[in-house]
Enzyme design. Structure first.
Site, mmCIF file in Angstrom:
data_model
loop_
_atom_site.group_PDB
_atom_site.id
_atom_site.type_symbol
_atom_site.label_atom_id
_atom_site.label_comp_id
_atom_site.label_asym_id
_atom_site.label_seq_id
_atom_site.Cartn_x
_atom_site.Cartn_y
_atom_site.Cartn_z
ATOM 1 N N ASP A 109 1.682 -3.555 4.624
ATOM 2 C CA ASP A 109 0.327 -3.832 5.104
ATOM 3 C C ASP A 109 -0.501 -4.285 3.908
ATOM 4 O O ASP A 109 -0.100 -4.087 2.759
ATOM 5 C CB ASP A 109 -0.282 -2.559 5.718
ATOM 6 C CG ASP A 109 -1.722 -2.779 6.170
ATOM 7 O OD1 ASP A 109 -1.996 -3.814 6.798
ATOM 8 O OD2 ASP A 109 -2.585 -1.930 5.877
ATOM 9 N N CYS A 158 0.340 -5.108 9.603
ATOM 10 C CA CYS A 158 -0.985 -5.701 9.425
ATOM 11 C C CYS A 158 -1.276 -6.766 10.502
ATOM 12 O O CYS A 158 -0.513 -7.728 10.651
ATOM 13 C CB CYS A 158 -1.002 -6.348 8.042
ATOM 14 S SG CYS A 158 -2.559 -7.104 7.596
#
Ligand code: DGL
Length: 270
Positions: free
Chosen positions: A10, A73
C-alpha cells in the site's frame, strides 16, 4: 500447497486494514507487508508517478519470494491497471472483487463510490460496475480529507470534525439515495461508524479490503497455493521511512497491537 508468503502493499499503513481481513480469512498464511510511508500519499499524484511507485513496490515484494501480490491501495488499483501484466505470480487488486460485491448488494441499483482524488478521477470502479451491470447507476465522490482524519485518530461518531466532513462529502450520495457505498480507499473502513451514522444504517458499506481478501483466498485455492500448515501465519512488515511509531499507527488499522516488528527498506533500490 505453498508456505511462501502473500505479498501485500500500500502507499502507507492504511493497507493494514486489508491485512486484518486476510488474517481473519486465512489465518495460516504468512504475509509480507510493504507500506511506502516515505512517499505516502499516492492519492494526489500523477498517473506516471503512481505507476512507477507501484512497480517498485511489487518488485520489493517479489524479492521476498511471495506467491501472490495484492495491491491493497485503491489509488494503485485504479491507476496502475497494467501492473499485473508482467508479474510472475498472481496479482490481485481491489477493484473487481469490490465492484462485484457492491453490485450483488444493491437493491435499488444506485451505488456510491468514494476514494482518493486519483481513484475517483480514473472512474475505475464505475467502469467495472457498469461492465457487470450496465443498468446500475454509479455516483462518485472523492473524499481526500478522510485520510488525514483517520491518521489523526478522529474517527469516532462523537467527533465533530469527522461527522462534519462526512456530511460535506457524502450529502450528494445521500441525496441520490444510494443504498450501497464502496469504501474505495484503505483508510475508509476505519470511518465505517461515522459514515454509517451519516448516511443511515440501511446503506450497505462495502469494505474493499474484506472483498479483496475473500477474492485472494479463492484465487489461491483455485491455484492450489494455500498454505497447508495449521500453525498461525507470521507477518513481516516493511516501510520506506522511519520505523519509530509504527506500532502506534499500525494499531489504528489492524485493531490489534503488533509490537515493533518492522524493518526499513530503501525502495529506490527496487
Ligand atoms: N492507500 C491510499 C488508497 O487506498 C490512500 C492513501 C494515499 O493517498 O496514498 O487510495
Amino acid at each position: 500447497m505453498s508456505n511462501q508468503p502473500i505479498g501485500v502493499f500500500d502507499s502507507g499503513l492504511g493497507g493494514l486494514t486489508a491485512v486484518k481481513q486476510l488474517r481473519a480469512i486465512m489465518p495460516h498464511e504468512n504475509i509480507i507487508y510493504f507500506g511506502d510511508t516515505g512517499r505516502v500519499p499516492y492519492g494526489n499524484r500523477s498517473v506516471e508517478t503512481i505507476k512507477r511507485y507501484a512497480a517498485q513496490d511489487a518488485r520489493f515484494l517479489l524479492s521476498h519470494n511471495v506467491k501472490m501480490v495484492i495491491a491493497a491501495c485503491g489509488t494503485v488499483s485504479s491507476t496502475a491497471t497494467d501492473l499485473g501484466d508482467n508479474l510472475p505470480v498472481p496479482y490481485v487488486n481491489v477493484i473487481a472483487p469490490t465492484a462485484k460485491a457492491a453490485v450483488e448488494a444493491t437493491k435499488n441499483g444506485k451505488i456510491g463510490v468514494i476514494g482518493t482524488r486519483a481513484t475517483i478521477s480514473t472512474g475505475a470502479y464505475k467502469k467495472e460496475i457498469e461492465k457487470i451491470d450496465s443498468s446500475v447507476k454509479v455516483f462518485q465522490k472523492d473524499c481526500p480529507l478522510f485520510v488525514p482524519i483517520v491518521e489523526e485518530g478522529f474517527f469516532g461518531t462523537d467527533d465533530p470534525i469527522a461527522m462534519l466532513t462526512a456530511e460535506r462529502y457524502l450529502k450528494i450520495l445521500k441525496d441520490q439515495k444510494v443504498d450501497t457505498i464502496i469504501l474505495g480507499c484503505t483508510h475508509y473502513p476505519i470511518l465505517k461508524a461515522v459514515i454509517g451514522e451519516y448516511v443511515g444504517q440501511d446503506v450497505r458499506l462495502i469494505d474493499s479490503g474484506k472483498e479483496t481478501a475473500l477474492y485472494a483466498s479463492s484465487v489461491l485455492a483455485e491455484k492450489s497455493l494455500l498454505n497447508s500448515s495449521q500453525t498461525e501465519g507470521q507477518c513481516e512488515f516493511f516501510v520506506s521511512d522511519r520505523t519509530e511509531g509504527f506500532s502506534q499507527i499500525a494499531s489504528i488499522f489492524l485493531r490489534s497491537n503488533i509490537g515493533d516488528n518492522v524493518s526499513r527498506v530503501d525502495i529506490h533500490n527496487f
